[in-house]
Design an enzyme around this catalytic site. Structure first.
Site, short mmCIF file in Angstrom:
data_model
loop_
_atom_site.label_atom_id
_atom_site.label_comp_id
_atom_site.label_asym_id
_atom_site.label_seq_id
_atom_site.Cartn_x
_atom_site.Cartn_y
_atom_site.Cartn_z
N LYS A 1 0.83 -1.20 0.00
CA LYS A 1 0.00 0.00 0.00
C LYS A 1 0.87 1.26 0.00
O LYS A 1 1.86 1.33 0.73
CB LYS A 1 -0.92 -0.02 1.22
CG LYS A 1 -1.98 1.08 1.23
CD LYS A 1 -2.97 0.88 2.36
CE LYS A 1 -4.01 2.00 2.42
NZ LYS A 1 -5.01 1.80 3.48
N SER B 1 -9.35 3.11 1.92
CA SER B 1 -8.20 3.64 1.22
C SER B 1 -7.33 2.55 0.58
O SER B 1 -6.43 2.86 -0.20
CB SER B 1 -7.34 4.47 2.19
OG SER B 1 -6.84 3.67 3.26
N SER C 1 -10.76 1.02 5.92
CA SER C 1 -9.97 1.00 4.69
C SER C 1 -9.51 -0.38 4.26
O SER C 1 -9.01 -0.54 3.15
CB SER C 1 -8.76 1.92 4.84
OG SER C 1 -9.17 3.26 4.91
#
Length: 475
Positions: free
Chosen positions: A79, A154, A178
């Site tokens: 990520k 996210s 997220s």
């Protein structure tokens, strides 16, 4: 022809460890698939040089079988909020387009030590704020099931990459949802572990900020457990680090006799787009058929008080992390408006507001503890809307109810996030427009392994990621 890229991560990892598959063959196939599929969704960004990646794969093949670790030779994209040595860490912000990490984030170092090969980053919203993965550096990540829609966030890039079978495992982080929101919107699994299960860097965690956590995403709960076996290590220097757990799930997982409490739309306090609750109820029917007891539960706590507690604590935490950028006049204007608003709120917050927020949080924790005396799992939808238009910044209303902040539309995530409870998003199917949805299964703090066992039993009964992959031309 590289069918092994569609295997579960556990099967692929075992073949790499044994030498039945070479890391070079897997990397070659992965790079070809990325060239073919990634442009359609923009899930993986900052892709590393192919020559370097193939050289790392050949080096992995030279490691003796007896010395190979859990993720040996596995291509993984990290990520974009986390550090991978030698790669950019942009966090989706134009302020950090030239920042190159000189070391790995702690969990990344654990993955590297376990043999993972890092191929790039997965896309995020700026600083991970919001559940829609768009930013001025890398653009927007699109939904594999409808390229006009968002993939969520996210960890949206991670969810889309998994759905497109470009990677078999992905990491993510979850402050407000997220890991869970993009899993639900990409027909995969996202697991938020109990707070403290996956330690971050020594000095990065504080006694105050107990909101965000690192966790795994995959196409099965068993594969989530595989990644946790690497990420969730003891770190005495991190406050509240939990004891290491045994992440080896039973060969056959069962939900027989498990007690579920269904919270629905929290008595109407959390507006839902039409079609979400019936899909979740279909998922609960699967669990009933497998031997669980499911009971409707009246709202156990004031939803608005919970949300305000969450909102205040979140703003305070974000201000602590980002205030230096906000206070710099030249940098403030380059932050997205939602970030500026939230940082300003946190900086202006008074002691009594924080005291009240923590009191509400404590009261909800005590209430939840009583609920878990009755139930093994609490269930909620994973989102209050289906994946929305990619050009939006966030939904301004749901079912005719106006959303007053950029994250109000994700209020359904607050009950688990506020308390640091383990929660997994499981797929529950698709609406008439072909858009996916998920359901949160929430466990008591520390009940991570049991929750994964329950989710794996559900997965074996449904197989949504394998049964309903996105349509990929020429795949």
């Amino acid at each position: 022809m590289a069918e092994f890229l569609d295997w579960d991560a556990g099967k692929l990892a075992a073949a790499l460890r044994s030498g039945d598959l070479s890391a070079e063959a897997v990397m070659t196939a992965t790079l070809a698939r990325l060239r073919e599929r990634n442009p359609a969704v923009n899930a993986i960004v900052d892709l590393r040089d192919e020559v370097e990646l193939l050289a790392e794969a050949r080096a992995a093949d030279a490691v003796p079988v007896s010395e190979r670790r859990a993720l040996h030779g596995m291509p993984i994209a990290v990520k974009a909020l986390s550090h991978v040595k030698g790669m950019r860490t942009t966090e989706g912000s134009p302020l950090f387009v030239d920042r190159v990490a000189d070391s790995d984030s702690a969990f990344v170092a654990r993955m590297r030590a376990a043999g993972a090969i890092f191929i790039g980053k997965t896309n995020v919203p700026e600083f991970g704020l919001g559940s829609h993965s768009y930013n001025p550096v890398h653009g927007v990540t699109l939904n594999p099931f409808d390229a006009s829609r968002t993939a969520g966030g996210s960890s949206g890039g991670a969810g889309a990459a998994l759905a497109m079978n470009m990677v078999a495992l992905a990491d993510g982080s979850d402050m407000m949802g997220s890991l869970r929101n993009p899993a639900g919107w990409n027909n995969v699994y996202g697991f938020r572990p109990s707070w403290g299960v996956v330690p971050k860097e020594v000095g990065a965690e504080s006694f105050w900020q107990q909101l965000s956590t690192i966790g795994p995403m995959a196409r099965s709960p068993r594969d989530c457990a595989l990644l946790l076996s690497v990420m969730a290590q003891a770190e005495p220097g991190v406050p509240f680090n939990m004891p290491v757990q045994d992440w080896d799930l039973p060969e056959v997982c069962s939900v027989e006799g498990a007690r579920f409490g269904w919270l629905g739309d929290w008595g109407g306090a959390m507006p839902m787009e039409v079609g979400i609750l019936p899909l979740c109820e279909d998922g609960l029917d699967v669990l009933r058929g497998a031997g669980t007891v499911v009971e409707d539960v009246d709202p156990p706590f004031d939803a608005e008080a919970m949300y305000q507690s969450w909102s205040d604590l979140r703003a305070f935490a974000l201000a602590g992390e980002l205030a230096a950028l906000y206070e710099d006049d030249g940098k403030r204007e380059r932050l997205k408006p939602a970030a500026q608003w939230e940082i300003k709120r946190g900086m202006e917050m008074g002691a009594m507001a924080l005291h009240h927020a923590t009191r509400v949080r404590s009261d909800w924790f005590a209430t939840a503890a009583k609920l878990f005396e009755r139930f093994d799992v609490l269930a909620l939808p994973v989102a209050q809307v289906f994946p929305f238009a990619a050009e939006w910044d966030w939904p301004k209303e749901i079912a005719g109810v106006a959303m007053d902040t950029y994250h109000r539309w994700m209020q359904v995530m607050v009950p688990a996030s506020l308390l640091g409870l383990p929660a997994i998003s499981v797929p529950v199917g698709f609406n008439a427009a072909g858009l996916p949805m998920g359901m949160q299964l929430i466990g008591a703090k520390g009940a991570d392994v049991r929750l994964l066992e329950i989710a794996e039993a559900y997965h074996m009964a449904t197989q949504w990621p394998q049964k309903r992959p996105p349509h990929i031309p020429n795949a």
